[in-house]
Design a protein around this motif. Structure first.
Motif, PDB file in Angstrom:
ATOM      1  N   ALA A  76       0.827  -1.211   0.000  1.00 32.33           N
ATOM      2  CA  ALA A  76       0.000   0.000   0.000  1.00 32.33           C
ATOM      3  C   ALA A  76       0.858   1.256   0.000  1.00 32.33           C
ATOM      4  O   ALA A  76       1.803   1.383   0.780  1.00 32.33           O
ATOM      5  CB  ALA A  76      -0.935  -0.007   1.206  1.00 32.33           C
ATOM      6  N   GLN A  77       0.541   2.169  -0.909  1.00 32.62           N
ATOM      7  CA  GLN A  77       1.163   3.484  -1.043  1.00 32.62           C
ATOM      8  C   GLN A  77       2.615   3.420  -1.506  1.00 32.62           C
ATOM      9  O   GLN A  77       3.344   4.396  -1.417  1.00 32.62           O
ATOM     10  CB  GLN A  77       1.071   4.288   0.259  1.00 32.62           C
ATOM     11  N   SER A  78       3.048   2.272  -2.025  1.00 31.19           N
ATOM     12  CA  SER A  78       4.435   2.142  -2.480  1.00 31.19           C
ATOM     13  C   SER A  78       4.546   2.454  -3.968  1.00 31.19           C
ATOM     14  O   SER A  78       3.568   2.404  -4.712  1.00 31.19           O
ATOM     15  CB  SER A  78       4.953   0.736  -2.204  1.00 31.19           C
ATOM     16  N   TYR A  79       5.742   2.786  -4.374  1.00 27.78           N
ATOM     17  CA  TYR A  79       6.006   3.031  -5.786  1.00 27.78           C
ATOM     18  C   TYR A  79       7.467   2.708  -6.096  1.00 27.78           C
ATOM     19  O   TYR A  79       8.328   2.686  -5.199  1.00 27.78           O
ATOM     20  CB  TYR A  79       5.686   4.473  -6.180  1.00 27.78           C
ATOM     21  N   VAL A  80       7.734   2.472  -7.364  1.00 33.65           N
ATOM     22  CA  VAL A  80       9.092   2.304  -7.884  1.00 33.65           C
ATOM     23  C   VAL A  80       9.247   3.287  -9.041  1.00 33.65           C
ATOM     24  O   VAL A  80       8.401   3.336  -9.945  1.00 33.65           O
ATOM     25  CB  VAL A  80       9.345   0.865  -8.364  1.00 33.65           C
ATOM     26  N   LEU A  81      10.304   4.078  -8.989  1.00 27.68           N
ATOM     27  CA  LEU A  81      10.566   5.068 -10.044  1.00 27.68           C
ATOM     28  C   LEU A  81      11.906   4.757 -10.694  1.00 27.68           C
ATOM     29  O   LEU A  81      12.938   4.697 -10.008  1.00 27.68           O
ATOM     30  CB  LEU A  81      10.579   6.483  -9.450  1.00 27.68           C
ATOM     31  N   TRP A  98       0.468   8.295  -7.094  1.00 30.85           N
ATOM     32  CA  TRP A  98       0.329   9.724  -6.785  1.00 30.85           C
ATOM     33  C   TRP A  98       1.535  10.219  -5.987  1.00 30.85           C
ATOM     34  O   TRP A  98       2.087  11.286  -6.267  1.00 30.85           O
ATOM     35  CB  TRP A  98      -0.971   9.961  -6.036  1.00 30.85           C
ATOM     36  N   HIS A  99       1.972   9.426  -5.010  1.00 26.11           N
ATOM     37  CA  HIS A  99       3.143   9.818  -4.233  1.00 26.11           C
ATOM     38  C   HIS A  99       4.389   9.869  -5.115  1.00 26.11           C
ATOM     39  O   HIS A  99       5.225  10.778  -4.979  1.00 26.11           O
ATOM     40  CB  HIS A  99       3.365   8.846  -3.075  1.00 26.11           C
ATOM     41  N   GLY A 100       4.519   8.906  -6.023  1.00 24.47           N
ATOM     42  CA  GLY A 100       5.656   8.912  -6.939  1.00 24.47           C
ATOM     43  C   GLY A 100       5.663  10.120  -7.851  1.00 24.47           C
ATOM     44  O   GLY A 100       6.731  10.652  -8.201  1.00 24.47           O
TER      45      GLY A 100
END
Length: 618
Positions: A76-81, A98-100
């Protein structure tokens, strides 16, 4: 390059991605419609940083695109950029994308169109990261400013917001509450709720329902429901507002009234949570509930009422929250409340201890830890104090398994400080609740100076940090002295005691004022280092510096009057009155730039009283 909050993992790579004017931002077919709308908001932000707007589309990506992909199997709420020479790929669950996007916007702001290749893996340490803003005791901000607040919160990955309301919503038919105020309307709240939701922020309703009901319980219509009798006949005071006006829980009409107010208010929000507050019930058992408290105990009377309100919310499909300052005295009673209830465990000391968080954890409470931005009762926020308080509460939240952090920004004593000053504390809370590896005070201030204030010198907050070292006659004492001299004597002993306790702040007061003049000059010099979009913030800070300096000199007369203090030199009281009134003209301009009129009139009454007071001195 700085990123706030700092990512959990960041690896720098070789090469650069050139964000050309004809690049596409492609929203993958896996993405929800919310992500597509948020991608458009991202493009708005990218245009501000690049000077040109990326092309936005949805579907299959092509070579060289900036691609957003949704993967709800991720944490939850994680991202990879991933930024490479050939493409940018951002992958995450719906909230994580969205956070990313915010991380990518911060990179664009600092690197422009030529982005360093890197790999980021990121997720928050604390799932619920909120901000709590007082819209009752002094200020009611304009909707335009609230939207700016939501944008800023999103930029730093906060995902929950609460507005503190007692009487400052336009309840239907309850005209005595808001007839002399500028309340928020239902339409404004619903519009703001939609605005927040699109930016990944849950707008949680918060309504005082037990203590702190001064305007409700001073009205002719509802004063009979106050714990203390004759509440409607007492003159208004800031100290009285904070100390009294607890509802009479033994009268069935009280519960009926509060449930009616909750029913009207909660329907304006999409959130399925509701903060019923129930804090600082100072008068409970001192009046109409005296017999019940003597028979059952104050803890039993308190918990029975909270239990009824909590069950009412659950019956209406809402998860209740409440402030934990009362129940921390008998934490075992949390077991009597519905298991769904969230205890908002607050503490605002710079060296805040962990015992209260530990007690509630051991009692089985589901809790948020709630520190403060430490701007209340001040012209300028106490950032060092806030840093230490927020750092500790974030640490306790992680240690004791709190499910959230709610960083508070109260408006005690008329919310005299400019709300933009506490954005620093808000960012501390965002940074420390996301990543538990907390930087030093000096380091985080350099980062905030660069990212939030666009200060190329990274020195802006180092200058601001010196302001509060030079405060002598602070706002809390100034209000209390004003009320004493006007004949509102209930709090005289406490007020004089506070003046004695803080008299050391008046030592070397002339040197402090010389320091403040130098700080003002430094702030003017900082304008050159700041982006033009942020320069307007400096004026409001200098206005605050001048306020502290002027009230320091006023403090000489007040402390001489009450405590018999003597000083090497005394100002010309007539000249000081004119300086105070000139300052207030500009203060009102700053105030009205973001706030409705609300209770500005009370600040004006105080300033005019002090002006007249100074002219009476021979």
């Amino acid at each position: 390059m700085y990123l706030i909050p700092a990512p959990a993992k960041l690896e720098k790579k070789e090469g650069r991605f050139i964000w050309a004017y004809d690049r596409y931002v492609t929203v993958d077919q896996s993405c929800s419609q919310l992500v597509t709308r948020q991608a458009s908001l991202f493009c708005d932000g990218a245009e501000k940083e690049l000077g040109y707007r990326p092309l936005l589309t949805r579907g299959a990506a092509k070579a060289g695109d900036v691609v957003f992909k949704q993967d709800d199997t991720m944490k939850a709420q994680s991202y990879v950029l991933d930024i490479t020479e050939d493409a940018i790929v951002l992958t995450g669950d719906e909230a994580g994308l969205w956070h990313g996007m915010q991380t990518l916007l911060q990179i664009l702001e600092q690197e422009g169109a030529c982005l360093s290749a890197l790999h980021i893996e990121d997720a928050p340490a604390i799932v619920n990261r909120g901000y709590y803003f007082d819209c009752t005791r002094g200020r009611i901000p304009k909707l335009s400013w609230l939207k700016q607040l939501a944008d800023r919160m999103a930029y730093y990955k906060l995902n929950q917001l609460q507005l503190y309301v007692e009487h400052s919503y336009l309840f239907r038919g309850m005209t005595e509450l808001w007839r002399d105020d500028t309340p928020l309307t239902a339409e404004e709240i619903m519009e703001f709720d939609r605005y927040c939701a699109e930016r990944g922020i849950e707008l949680v309703p918060s309504l005082s329902s037990f203590g702190h009901l001064y305007k409700l319980l001073c009205s002719r219509e509802y004063s009979h429901l106050c714990e203390l009798e004759d509440s409607e006949g007492k003159p208004f005071s800031q100290t009285g507002r904070m100390a009294h006006h607890t509802i009479n829980t033994s009268d069935p009409e009280s519960l009926q009234l509060i449930e009616g107010m909750i029913s009207e208010y909660m329907e304006l929000f999409t959130s399925r949570q509701f903060n019923l507050c129930a804090d600082e019930t100072f008068d409970l058992g001192r009046g109409r509930n005296k017999e019940a408290v003597e028979k059952l105990g104050k803890d039993r009377v308190y918990i029975n009422y909270v239990k009824k309100l909590a069950q009412f919310l659950l019956d209406n499909g809402r998860r209740p929250m409440f402030w934990g300052d009362i129940i921390v005295g008998f934490p075992e009673m949390i077991k009597e409340l519905p298991k769904e209830i969230i205890c908002l465990n607050w503490g605002y000391m710079w060296n805040q201890r962990e015992e209260e968080t530990k007690w509630m954890h051991e009692a089985g409470a589901v809790q948020y830890c709630c520190p403060g931005c430490c701007g209340w009762n001040e012209f300028s926020a106490l950032n060092w104090y806030a840093y230490n308080n927020i750092m500790r509460m974030c640490t306790y939240a992680n240690k004791y398994g709190a499910i959230g952090l709610l960083n508070t920004d109260w408006g005690d004593y008329l919310h005299v400080n400019h709300p933009d000053f506490t954005r620093v504390g808000m960012i501390y809370g965002a940074a420390f609740s996301w990543n538990s590896n907390i930087p030093s005070y000096e380091d985080i201030n350099r980062q905030i100076s660069r990212i939030e204030y666009r200060d190329s010198s990274e020195n802006y907050l180092a200058v601001v940090a010196k302001i509060q070292e030079n405060s002598g006659y602070d706002w809390n004492v100034a209000v209390r002295y004003w009320e004493m001299k006007r004949g509102l004597h209930e709090q005289d002993e406490v007020s004089v005691g506070l003046m004695k306790e803080r008299i050391g702040q008046m030592d070397n007061i002339d040197q402090k004022d010389a320091n403040l003049k130098e700080i003002a000059r430094e702030l003017y010099a900082q304008i050159e280092q700041m982006d033009s979009s942020k320069r307007a913030l400096v004026m409001s800070q200098i206005v605050a510096v001048d306020a502290i300096r002027i009230f320091n000199q006023i403090g000489k007369f007040a402390t001489a009057d009450v405590l018999g203090c003597t000083y090497e030199s005394m100002p010309d009281s007539w000249a000081l009155a004119k300086e105070l009134e000139t300052w207030f003209y500009f203060y009102k301009r700053v105030y009205r730039s973001i706030s409705e009129e609300s209770e500005l009139r009370y600040i004006q009454e105080l300033v005019c009283w002090y002006g007249d007071y100074l002219r009476q001195i021979k």
